[in-house]
Write an enzyme that holds these catalytic residues in place. Structure first.
Site, short mmCIF file in Angstrom:
data_model
loop_
_atom_site.label_atom_id
_atom_site.label_comp_id
_atom_site.label_asym_id
_atom_site.label_seq_id
_atom_site.Cartn_x
_atom_site.Cartn_y
_atom_site.Cartn_z
N GLU A 10 -3.23 -12.55 1.75
CA GLU A 10 -4.26 -11.63 1.28
C GLU A 10 -3.80 -11.02 -0.04
O GLU A 10 -3.36 -9.89 -0.12
CB GLU A 10 -4.52 -10.52 2.32
N ASP A 38 -0.88 -9.07 4.70
CA ASP A 38 -1.45 -8.05 3.83
C ASP A 38 -0.63 -7.92 2.55
O ASP A 38 0.59 -7.71 2.59
CB ASP A 38 -1.43 -6.73 4.62
N ASN A 39 -1.30 -8.02 1.41
CA ASN A 39 -0.65 -7.80 0.10
C ASN A 39 0.72 -8.47 -0.03
O ASN A 39 1.70 -7.80 -0.36
CB ASN A 39 -0.51 -6.30 -0.15
N LYS A 80 -4.83 9.57 7.24
CA LYS A 80 -6.07 9.68 6.48
C LYS A 80 -7.24 9.93 7.42
O LYS A 80 -7.30 9.38 8.52
CB LYS A 80 -6.33 8.38 5.71
N GLN A 119 4.54 -2.55 5.79
CA GLN A 119 4.64 -1.20 5.26
C GLN A 119 4.65 -0.29 6.47
O GLN A 119 4.27 -0.70 7.57
CB GLN A 119 3.44 -0.90 4.36
N ASP A 172 0.52 8.32 3.29
CA ASP A 172 0.62 7.91 4.70
C ASP A 172 1.38 6.59 4.86
O ASP A 172 1.52 6.09 5.96
CB ASP A 172 -0.77 7.80 5.32
#
Lengths: 671, 671
Positions: A422, A393-394, A262, A322, A357
């Site tokens: 998070e 994260d997530n 990105k 991820q 991505d």
């Protein structure tokens, strides 16, 4: 099945069944989901346990709270006391981080039952000849159980009860000496134990009280546009420590993918010099256990961690499970990803949104055991480099059973690790992550702005069962969230939201540079994303820019550090402020917090209106401290150092947001 | 240890651990104390189960409720539906009395997940070429699982998705036929099951809806002063049936002790012709499994039970586990009693009170296994004589574990037995007895008299977890309790309290003769005992005496029988009645109940003031029935047979207590 992959089940007490165990121990608190999950506390804390305890009939009972570190054979015990309506309470102090076990034992005390009846019969003038003999039998049995001097004392009392005159027998029967000796040799042979052993997760101190500063190391280079390094970041640590932060949280520090990278402002096409989002993890230089080469070497990172630790700062890493399409796992473990009929790998999508991505991991892979081990290994790798705190994260987009297993087993090895979830998602998912082991949780604080919203949310966090397992961490901003309230750019509003986060919650943090400088421009109207977000580019912050709120942040953090009342979250009581007679003020909000030992009392008053001066009558709840409504006392404003004498519960407060939108008072009460 | 003496433990699901089971099933309701105790329901009822169910990420999930009779191998299942905020619900209908098991299973549905994403992509105008191929793979796997015609249908759709044109592929992908066939072959290979199997105790109908009439058979003799017999009581059954009672409850029918027998009005000295308290059980003629000779023979008792059954009336026996000093157990099992140092047996006492005609049983006896068996045998003996309902005297003064074991094992053999706990004690003890298996519980109703007290108490009984395991049985009087409110002798007050008991609670009862006749004189001012209590003497009741309320009792019982809405307790909603503008009436109380199928709606209005006519504006909650505030509807007053047309929610009601202090309306709403 590898037994390593089982999840915990509630532990049942293995007590031989005996119908004579007459005492009922009915509902222990805390007990999370029938004992399926541990309650949480902080090392060194006193933990209070309550239970309904009673027996049939009118017999007097005694109860004790049993506790031990997991693995210990012997229980320690403390007596419990009856409160009201068959509710009993007891408390014990925990030691170093780890898992503790607790349960309750209770029994009928025939001596106390007898003594109580005897007193009533004496008061009623009844004959007690046989009762004294019954008592002698009870005391004789006690003597047989007693150790040391007590045995002699009790034998002596048997004599007093049976051969002495009535007067001396009564004196002996009701005397302190007998009661004290009997208390030391209770008959627990048919005591009841609660049917389960409950678990308590003891966390390190920063799980309960922490002040987080988030920054992107890549923006902290020496010259504009050049990628920053860990070595350069080390030089910033003194400033961060001076501001009172004790956790620095770094977004992912791993190599960043090139495929579908990105560009600035989340553009789908990256320019050759765009650094990419650091959440698109993995490339030829490695994946989750590698360091992005431009940040420096692994040794540089370790040096950074050590330097931070030497200043009392823990480094928190962002673990985002991820992968960029270039992550080594894609080639090494293709079975961990989903593959499409055209032979391409499935990227992340939430139709119609596409995140090309990033590849999600397939938690339904048949190879889940290796996957789980590898993912857990990422945490263990960084623990080996000195990291103890992880911002995940997530987590709600990865399988919940994985977290319970991973965090549970990591904490068996490293009980002082801390995991912050998070997850900005639905309430029950957030609660489950906390139950599954997360030590801290992001919250909805960012979207709770009015007085009513804030009070209601704090009641939910501190007044429901959540308080026993979910620890909030309040963030007024993150790199993803620039709330509409901050988009006015009002300096007062930034101070308001920081004071709220820092005094409502003992754990709080900020995306530091943007917050210090009151950055407030969104990427587009109605959006919560920052324009020119640091997520996609290297920025250069002029942290001394006029209008910054560094001094205010520093002051509030200092007050937090110096006042134990602000180092807890559950100890909050909201305080009434009226705008007029019997009309609650809707812009002034106040709350009081008291330290566990009662010695430190902080009253915070915030003007939620960042534009106008607001004044109102505050009623300080003197009754909570056992003081009369008319009590005179002193409050010390900790931001200014001024002291005030207040006469009685009602006092006028006024806050001009352009001077300072909050008061933080230390309340000095007569003891 | 004899395994027969173990208590139940929660059953854990024995599902092999598989990390791919991603759906979380977090809190099932009802679940009593983590599954330690069964929830309760009535045969034939539909039972609703709720659970928090969710998974990580955005996948679509499906859930089903599993249930079976204990002992069955196969589960039955019904689909669950999502309500709001990850809460799911499902319900199933139970059959005959016994224990049922239930749990929840849930899984990710990849077909629905795919279909949802596809729709969004089509709406966003995105390319779906690969998505159709992915869908074809999902449907192909479904075809392999499908049975019968579905397999063909699904294979056909694989073709439509892959080889047809885009338009027909989309039509097939989103069509009903595909969805229906896929729904019939879900992939549950990695479904999650809730970690526990929960229990449901299904009771016979009278556990949920019953109308009790208590009387002392000895007072129903032909001539004044002569001891009545079962044969004579049989003659009274038609009258009791005609009044609408379906349970007759007899105080203990066993031989009565002579030692320390109590005389009239609880006097310590009995006259030679005093019959004694029937709770002083046991003498030369036998104990708990014998019949007092003056009542007749065992055959007479059995005939009485059969005669009652033929009229739809169940006989409830009073089981009081205590003994007169003359009880056979004292000689046969001296180890079940406490003996004092002077060689005498310990009588009941609650210092300074003494009950010398009664011996308590020592539940701490080493011989507890034989004791438990013998006590349970008392129930089984009477079950053998045709008795299914037991009113247990003061169960909270006997060991709680005994009740759980005894009731649990008796109901395994005789699932249609019903136990009513006569415990007027502290709230947590009463709740525990209900959890331990009691099907019905006496309550504090007798001492809840004001509108606020009654509403609050009903909220506690029907709006907390109690509703799932504790079934109230409301009594306006008992032989022990003549409440102060009734001591005025006001006929209206007796009617008020009966209407309240009969319409607030589906189970209710009365100490019949005294209540019918509005007996109201206490033994002394400030006491709740009746003067000349039937507990200590043979009385003769003139049941046709003027001023009796037989007609009113009969009418209310008929209305209960004819209206299913009154045959439940948890279905209550209190309704607003105003005395003036926005001022709640403090004497008029109203509540609405609705049958499970929604077809029967009863609105009860009671004037709590037994002296004065009261009127007020009642707001009927039309919104509960999905109707507008202005809806016109009809109400039929069931006591008078009059019908009224009401226009909209607000209507005026007025009640003259000297005519009738209550309205019971059937509400006829447009459907």
């Amino acid at each position: 099945m590898n037994p390593e992959f089982l999840l915990p089940a509630p532990i049942r007490i293995d007590q031989p069944f005996d119908g004579r165990r007459r005492v009922i121990i009915d509902r222990i608190s805390p007990e999370i989901d029938g004992g399926r999950f541990p309650a949480k506390c902080i090392e060194g804390e006193a933990v209070t346990v309550e239970a309904d305890i009673f027996t049939d009939g009118a017999d007097t009972i005694e109860a004790e709270l049993l506790f031990r570190r997991r693995g210990d054979k012997e229980w320690s015990s403390v007596p419990m006391a009856a409160l009201v309506n068959d509710l009993w309470t007891g408390s014990f102090r925990v030691g170093a981080p780890g898992i503790y076990e607790y349960t309750v034992q209770a029994w009928v005390d025939h001596f106390l039952t007898w003594q109580k009846g005897l007193k009533k019969k004496i008061d009623a003038g009844q004959d007690i000849g046989i009762d004294l003999k019954i008592g002698a039998t009870i005391v004789e049995l006690g003597a047989a159980r007693a150790r040391g001097e007590d045995a002699g004392t009790l034998h002596h009392h048997v004599g007093l009860l049976t051969v002495g005159d009535r007067e001396s027998a009564v004196e002996a029967a009701l005397g302190e000496e007998l009661a004290a000796a009997m208390l030391r040799c209770p008959d627990k042979s048919i005591a009841s134990m609660y049917e389960k052993v409950l678990l308590l997760q003891v966390d390190q101190r920063k799980a309960g009280f922490s002040t987080w500063y988030e920054f992107f190391p890549r923006s902290w280079g020496g010259e504009p546009g050049r990628h920053g390094t860990f070595r350069e970041c080390m030089a910033k640590l003194p400033r961060i420590a001076q501001m009172g932060f004790d956790v620095v949280y770094l977004p992912p520090i791993h190599p960043i993918g090139l495929t579908k990278r990105k560009g600035r402002n989340n553009s789908l096409v990256a320019m050759p010099d765009d650094p990419g989002s650091c959440w698109a993890i993995g490339g030829p230089d490695g994946g989750h256990t590698s360091v992005h080469p431009e940040l420096g070497s692994m040794a540089d990172f370790e040096a950074f961690v050590q330097e931070a630790e030497s200043r009392g700062i823990s480094v928190a890493l962002d673990i985002a499970f991820q992968c960029s399409p270039d992550h080594p796992w894609v080639l090494e473990h293709p079975q961990w990803f989903r593959w499409r009929p055209d032979g391409t790998v499935q990227f992340a999508e939430n139709p119609p949104k596409r995140y090309e991505d990033i590849l999600p991991i397939d938690f339904e892979t048949k190879d889940w055991q290796n996957l789980w081990s590898e993912l857990r290994g990422v945490f263990l790798f960084w623990v080996g480099k000195g990291v103890k705190i992880f911002r995940v994260d997530n987590p709600h987009t990865k399988a919940f059973p994985f977290w319970e297993w991973a965090i549970g087993t990591i904490r068996q090895m490293h009980p002082d690790t801390v995991f912050l979830a998070e997850a900005f998602t639905r309430p029950k998912l957030m609660a489950r992550l906390a139950k599954a082991g997360y030590n801290q949780s992001y919250t909805y604080f960012t979207w709770r702005n009015s007085k009513q919203e804030l009070q209601q949310y704090l009641s939910e966090l501190t007044g429901t069962e959540l308080v026993d397992f979910m620890r909030p961490n309040f963030w007024p901003n993150t790199p993803d969230i620039l709330h509409e309230e901050l988009q006015t750019g009002s300096r007062a509003k930034f101070i308001i939201r920081q004071v709220l986060a820092a005094t409502l919650s003992s754990n709080y943090g900020m995306y530091g540079p943007a917050y210090e400088l009151c950055e407030h421009v969104p990427v587009a109207p109605g959006k919560e994303e920052y324009i020119d977000s640091e997520k996609y580019e290297i920025k250069r912050w002029d942290l001394d820019r006029p209008g910054n709120i560094r001094a205010e942040i520093t002051a509030v953090n200092r007050i937090r550090r110096e006042n134990p009342a602000l180092q807890q979250t559950r100890n909050i009581t909201f305080v009434r402020i009226d705008a007029g007679a019997n009309r609650e003020h809707d812009q002034l909000m106040a709350y009081v917090k008291r330290s566990a030992d009662g010695g430190n009392v902080i009253l915070t008053v915030v003007n939620l209106d960042h534009r106008n001066t607001q004044g109102g009558w505050l009623r300080f709840p003197l009754e909570l401290f056992g003081l009369p409504h008319t009590q005179a006392f002193t409050v010390e404003e900790l931001l200014t150092g001024q002291s005030f004498h207040w006469n009685g519960e009602w006092n006028f407060v006024e806050l001009n947001p352009n001077v300072m939108p909050a008061h933080i008072f230390r309340v000095i009460l007569p003891s």
